[in-house]
Write an enzyme that holds these catalytic residues in place. Structure first.
Site, PDB file in Angstrom:
ATOM      1  N   ARG A  98       0.888  -1.256   0.080  1.00  0.00           N
ATOM      2  CA  ARG A  98       0.059   0.188  -0.216  1.00  0.00           C
ATOM      3  C   ARG A  98       0.815   1.240   0.048  1.00  0.00           C
ATOM      4  O   ARG A  98       0.511   2.116  -0.604  1.00  0.00           O
ATOM      5  CB  ARG A  98      -1.150  -0.231   1.091  1.00  0.00           C
ATOM      6  CG  ARG A  98      -1.853  -1.074   1.094  1.00  0.00           C
ATOM      7  CD  ARG A  98      -2.689  -1.081  -0.109  1.00  0.00           C
ATOM      8  NE  ARG A  98      -3.669  -2.172  -0.156  1.00  0.00           N
ATOM      9  CZ  ARG A  98      -3.683  -3.066  -1.152  1.00  0.00           C
ATOM     10  NH1 ARG A  98      -2.810  -3.134  -2.008  1.00  0.00           N
ATOM     11  NH2 ARG A  98      -4.600  -4.017  -1.338  1.00  0.00           N
ATOM     12  N   ASP A 127      -6.761  -1.302   5.089  1.00  0.00           N
ATOM     13  CA  ASP A 127      -5.969  -0.679   4.033  1.00  0.00           C
ATOM     14  C   ASP A 127      -6.531   0.923   3.775  1.00  0.00           C
ATOM     15  O   ASP A 127      -5.676   1.583   3.135  1.00  0.00           O
ATOM     16  CB  ASP A 127      -6.557  -1.577   2.548  1.00  0.00           C
ATOM     17  CG  ASP A 127      -5.610  -2.696   2.410  1.00  0.00           C
ATOM     18  OD1 ASP A 127      -4.575  -2.840   2.894  1.00  0.00           O
ATOM     19  OD2 ASP A 127      -5.732  -3.255   1.444  1.00  0.00           O
ATOM     20  N   SER A 179     -12.572 -12.401  -1.168  1.00  0.00           N
ATOM     21  CA  SER A 179     -11.905 -10.987  -1.128  1.00  0.00           C
ATOM     22  C   SER A 179     -10.527 -11.557  -1.293  1.00  0.00           C
ATOM     23  O   SER A 179      -9.774 -11.985  -0.233  1.00  0.00           O
ATOM     24  CB  SER A 179     -12.094 -10.214   0.009  1.00  0.00           C
ATOM     25  OG  SER A 179     -11.349  -9.065  -0.162  1.00  0.00           O
TER      26      SER A 179
END
Length: 410
Positions: A98, A127, A179
């Site tokens: 990230r 996130d 996911s």
């Protein structure tokens, strides 16, 4: 924020379910702004295929596809391998990715004169914090739009409904709607049956694992692999020098074929809840193990023990979105100084999910066979141990005599 003033939005775009429907949603709910999609390539391979066409077709004016794979490995992953940083045994695959992606998004948003940055992270996840703190570090005054914190959509099933209603093409269906987050370092699986910790992951189900096989399906014969490190940085596999990307890809193939690097974890998320995830990190697991073995012969005791404390703290900082902070910078500088002599070769035996130490060498080894031997030697006087023990145990002796003098028995 005043939605009427938002004319241009830079979107963190992966082409997955969340970001695929965000483009039309932004068009509908933010007065039809220009959408510029930005995708950070951190080694997610086939997921980038057709991304430009899809982004434009669903309403973006253009898309940046930025190759960040080498930067991701060399500036974010490898320093943490050198540190031994983990979070509750999690090898930080998503947390590593990230910061470089968000940094590049912020840079492009400034370059494009954007009015806001948008991401598709949910309000339950880590996130959202990782993206937004990184954005604050490089574009501190940039507004951030997080649709999951605004829209009426409540589930991934409703997202699919929205996509179908807006003719947004998807690569998933309702039955396989895990996911997932994938990059060159790892693949995570969350949702569906994994939401109940009582359920065993479907390791042997065709298509479930993507980077690995289950240990049961791994070969009956072990695979040996030798990793070479220079000052803590992995530079070669089995005697062949490689750049960072090729090296991790090679170790992913070897580890994955032998069922190495699977982790089923209920972790403590930054936002306060516990979450269950299944992680595939085949090459990363090999690198962490090999580096740890090499340090056993190249670091002195005090440095090694103190460094383990620092590693835990660094793992927490990376996980909790603190990459671009003074403390992280200082810890990474400390770690780098410890790696001056962490050079050598480590051989591991990979067998059905196991990584077994099969030998380690270094020109800077602190292991002295003459001193450590159980056979006769001429360099270690065992009689010296008596004086050492007397001095080392003196505080305990004084304490015991004080207790006896005062009749203390507990």
């Amino acid at each position: 924020m005043d939605k009427s003033k938002i004319k241009k939005i830079v979107l963190a775009y992966s082409g997955g379910l969340d970001t695929s429907i965000i483009i039309p949603w932004l068009k509908e709910n933010y007065n039809n702004p220009e959408i510029i999609a930005v995708s950070g390539n951190v080694g997610q391979a086939g997921e980038l295929e057709g991304l430009e066409e899809k982004a434009i077709k669903t309403g973006a004016s253009k898309i940046y596809i930025e190759d960040l794979t080498k930067v991701f490995l060399e500036e974010y992953v490898f320093p943490c391998v050198m540190a031994g940083a983990k979070y509750e045994d999690y090898l930080l695959g998503t947390a590593f990715a990230r910061p470089p992606i968000a940094k590049r998004i912020a840079e492009i948003a400034i370059k494009e004169g954007a009015d806001a940055i948008c991401h598709g992270c949910t309000g339950k996840g880590n996130d959202q914090v990782r993206f937004e703190l990184a954005i604050k570090a490089f574009a501190p005054d940039m507004p951030v739009i997080a649709p999951w914190r605004e829209w009426d959509i409540k589930s991934r099933s409703e997202e699919i409904d929205y996509a179908e209603a807006h003719n947004v093409p998807l690569k998933i269906n309702r039955e396989t709607n895990y996911s997932k987050d994938k990059n060159i370092w790892h693949l995570s699986h969350e949702g569906l049956d994994l939401e109940d910790p009582a359920n065993e992951p479907q390791y042997n189900k065709p298509g479930f694992l993507e980077m690995s096989v289950s240990p049961e399906m791994a070969p009956d014969k072990p695979t040996y692999v030798t990793v070479h490190f220079e000052q803590g940085v992995p530079t070669a596999v089995d005697g062949v020098e490689m750049d960072s990307v090729a090296l991790v890809e090679k170790l992913n193939a070897l580890g994955g074929a032998n069922g190495v690097g699977l982790l089923d974890l209920v972790e403590n998320r930054l936002v306060g809840m516990k979450s269950r995830g299944l992680y595939e990190t085949p090459g990363g697991a090999i690198l962490y193990k090999a580096h740890e073995v090499l340090e056993t012969i190249t670091l002195d005791r005090e440095t090694m023990h103190y460094k383990s404390l620092v590693a835990q703290k660094l793992g927490e900082l990376v996980y909790t979105a603190q990459w671009y902070t003074p403390l992280t910078k200082a810890i990474l500088a400390f770690v780098k100084t410890t790696q001056a002599t962490v050079t050598g070769d480590v051989t591991l035996k990979l067998y059905k999910g196991n990584m077994i130490n099969a030998g380690v060498t270094s020109p800077y080894s602190l292991y002295d066979p003459e001193i450590a031997t159980f056979d006769e030697d001429e360099v270690y006087n065992q009689a010296d141990a008596a004086g050492f023990i007397n001095l080392y145990g003196l505080p305990l002796k004084v304490y015991a005599k004080m207790k006896a003098k005062n009749g203390i028995t507990s």
